[in-house]
Design an enzyme around this catalytic site. Structure first.
Site, PDB file in Angstrom:
ATOM      1  N   GLU A 286       5.987 -10.301  16.698  1.00  0.00           N
ATOM      2  CA  GLU A 286       7.047 -10.806  17.589  1.00  0.00           C
ATOM      3  C   GLU A 286       7.767  -9.676  18.318  1.00  0.00           C
ATOM      4  OE1 GLU A 286       9.898 -13.464  15.776  1.00  0.00           O
ATOM      5  OE2 GLU A 286       8.530 -15.158  15.909  1.00  0.00           O
ATOM      6  N   HIS A 307     -14.601  -8.830  -0.021  1.00  0.00           N
ATOM      7  CA  HIS A 307     -15.739  -9.724  -0.242  1.00  0.00           C
ATOM      8  C   HIS A 307     -15.791 -10.841   0.786  1.00  0.00           C
ATOM      9  CE1 HIS A 307     -16.690  -7.793  -4.134  1.00  0.00           C
ATOM     10  NE2 HIS A 307     -15.427  -7.441  -4.000  1.00  0.00           N
ATOM     11  N   LYS A 421       7.056 -24.932  21.809  1.00  0.00           N
ATOM     12  CA  LYS A 421       8.135 -25.901  21.564  1.00  0.00           C
ATOM     13  C   LYS A 421       8.313 -26.821  22.777  1.00  0.00           C
ATOM     14  CE  LYS A 421      10.819 -22.758  18.659  1.00  0.00           C
ATOM     15  NZ  LYS A 421      12.052 -21.986  18.569  1.00  0.00           N
TER      16      LYS A 421
HETATM   17  O1  PA5 Z   1      12.370 -13.930  14.187  1.00  0.00           O
HETATM   18  C1  PA5 Z   1      12.729 -14.951  14.749  1.00  0.00           C
HETATM   19  O2  PA5 Z   1      13.665 -14.956  15.549  1.00  0.00           O
HETATM   20  C2  PA5 Z   1      12.055 -16.280  14.485  1.00  0.00           C
HETATM   21  O3  PA5 Z   1      10.953 -16.160  13.656  1.00  0.00           O
HETATM   22  C3  PA5 Z   1      13.037 -17.216  13.820  1.00  0.00           C
HETATM   23  O4  PA5 Z   1      13.470 -16.657  12.614  1.00  0.00           O
HETATM   24  C4  PA5 Z   1      12.385 -18.576  13.563  1.00  0.00           C
HETATM   25  O5  PA5 Z   1      11.893 -19.099  14.765  1.00  0.00           O
HETATM   26  C5  PA5 Z   1      13.395 -19.533  12.960  1.00  0.00           C
HETATM   27  O6  PA5 Z   1      14.504 -19.659  13.800  1.00  0.00           O
HETATM   28  P1  PA5 Z   1      15.873 -20.228  13.253  1.00  0.00           P
HETATM   29  O7  PA5 Z   1      16.371 -19.324  12.206  1.00  0.00           O
HETATM   30  O8  PA5 Z   1      16.767 -20.255  14.450  1.00  0.00           O
HETATM   31  O9  PA5 Z   1      15.598 -21.612  12.729  1.00  0.00           O
END
Ligand code: PA5
Length: 432
Positions: A286, A307, A421
């Site tokens: 990310e 393996h 989303k």
């Molecule tokens: O690192 C991030 O920002 C994402 O992985 C969020 O943690 C994830 O999408 C969950 O979001 P939220 O905590 O708003 O539910």
């Protein structure tokens, strides 16, 4: 000795020390951007010196963990992505693989079960069935407070808790970790009287393991959170000057990327580190995978995956390098005894510990992969304990930020996560 050590000798034949040394100026610039908060995403740098804070919130986290341990056989942690991976990584690294099974069979402790990290009704039903006749609490974690997976999952647990304990009783068993003021979860928590913990504004999900997001479930699992934070603080202190192992890792992976490698494969020889790899994949994926750039972060558990994936790593497209995590001292060892019949031909190992065999497997694998054109980086910690894991978390976070700035991206946003989303909401007919 550094809390986390780094060794690039297994990559020297592919990118010379000179290539890494030549990145010093870039490392220095990235380091200044972080320290002086002048780089992109500088409003999300709360994690940078977070391990230095010890506050009232932390005390409340520990008190809540104590209460949960005293009144619940199970804690269900509802969250996805950065809202669960860090806690799961630490818990799986530092607890017995059968800790949950033991807790569930009354042998002590509180089982920590994760939910809300998928939309599978099959999994959710299993967790609901598991807890319905047990005393349990829920820690619902969402920074935005609006993420579909945890929100829809939480509905089911809220209903079950209210059925079991009444609305007031349920409220005493629900802990909400969320934004200090915004979002549907905060609104609900205030209206229902849930205890809430704050995810700081300037800490993104994937950097939040040392906030209440990670610390509450980790404390419920019986892990020494003071030592975890202490490890992160130690690492922080070691990265004051730019000649450190963390920045050397950032420089080496950057040099390998620029030499044409596309994939970084994080490997371990301890099954307990599987989720550390999952957390690391999110952290790097990310943070770096944007604007058409970035190494693809992948992971393998060795020797298990030798393996299954070993053939490709040894012989497939030469697109990857490997970063191996070494744990120097095992938490336990077993000596292989001689056997009179020696049917399996293993008497040559008699008197040796399993850890010795594991370590030779690691050495042999690195040698084979280097011969096969896979550069090898190595990251070492002394043992699987809370302090070392705290150090490792901070090592990876800091190296990720430095690497991201060297890559020329904003390491602290995740615009690409929204795409699925939008489509899902349209298909589900969500009102706009
Ligand atoms: O690192 C991030 O920002 C994402 O992985 C969020 O943690 C994830 O999408 C969950 O979001 P939220 O905590 O708003 O539910």
């Amino acid at each position: 000795m550094a809390i986390v050590e780094f060794d690039m000798s297994g990559a020297a034949a592919f990118v010379g020390k000179d290539a890494v040394e030549s990145l010093k100026q870039e490392i220095a610039e990235a380091s200044v951007k972080l320290k002086e908060k002048t780089g992109e995403g500088n409003d999300f740098l709360g994690w940078y010196d977070l391990p230095l804070c010890g506050d009232e919130e932390y005390k409340r986290v520990l008190a809540a963990a104590e209460k949960i341990r005293s009144d619940s056989e199970v804690l269900v942690v509802v969250g996805i992505g950065g809202s669960y991976l860090g806690a799961r990584a630490v818990i799986e690294a530092l607890t017995d693989p059968f800790a949950n099974a033991n807790a569930l069979s009354g042998k002590g402790g509180t089982a920590v079960i994760f939910a809300g990290n998928s939309i599978s009704p099959v999994y959710l039903k299993s967790v609901l069935d598991l807890v319905k006749d047990r005393d349990f609490s829920v820690n619902v974690i969402s920074k935005s407070g609006t993420t579909t997976e945890p929100a829809v999952t939480f509905r089911f647990f809220k209903e079950l808790l209210e059925k079991k304990y009444g609305r007031e009783g349920a409220a005493k068993r629900i802990y909400a970790t969320t934004d200090k003021a915004r979002g549907a979860l905060k609104k609900m928590a205030d209206a229902e009287g849930y205890e809430t913990f704050v995810i700081p504004d300037d800490v993104g999900g994937r950097f939040s393991v040392l906030t209440p997001v990670g610390l509450l479930p980790i404390a419920v699992a019986g892990i020494d959170t003071d030592a975890l934070v202490e490890g992160a603080k130690t690492a922080f202190g070691e990265y004051e000057s730019i000649d450190n192992d963390c920045y050397a890792y950032a420089a080496s992976r950057t040099a390998l990327l620029r030499s044409g490698k596309k994939v970084e494969l994080l490997v371990n020889y301890e099954p307990g580190l599987h989720y550390m790899t999952e957390w690391w994949k999110q952290l790097y994926g990310e943070s770096e995978g944007k604007d058409g750039k970035g190494l693809f972060p992948a992971g393998c558990d060795f020797t298990t995956d030798l393996h299954s994936m070993g053939q490709y790593i040894q012989d497939g497209v030469r697109l990857m390098f490997e970063t191996a995590i070494e744990v120097r001292e095992p938490a336990a060892d077993l000596i292989i005894e001689p056997d009179e019949d020696n049917y399996d031909g293993l008497n040559y190992l008699a008197g040796r510990g399993m850890d010795y065999v594991n370590k030779q497997a690691a050495k042999g694998t690195a040698m084979a992969h280097i011969d096969g054109g896979v550069p090898n980086l190595k990251i070492s910690i002394e043992r699987l304990d809370a302090k070392s894991i705290g150090g490792l978390i901070y090592f990876f976070e800091r190296a990720c930020a430095i690497s991201g700035y060297m890559l020329g991206v904003n390491p602290f946003n995740q615009p690409g996560v929204e795409a699925y989303k939008k489509n899902m909401f349209r298909l589900l007919g969500k009102p706009v």
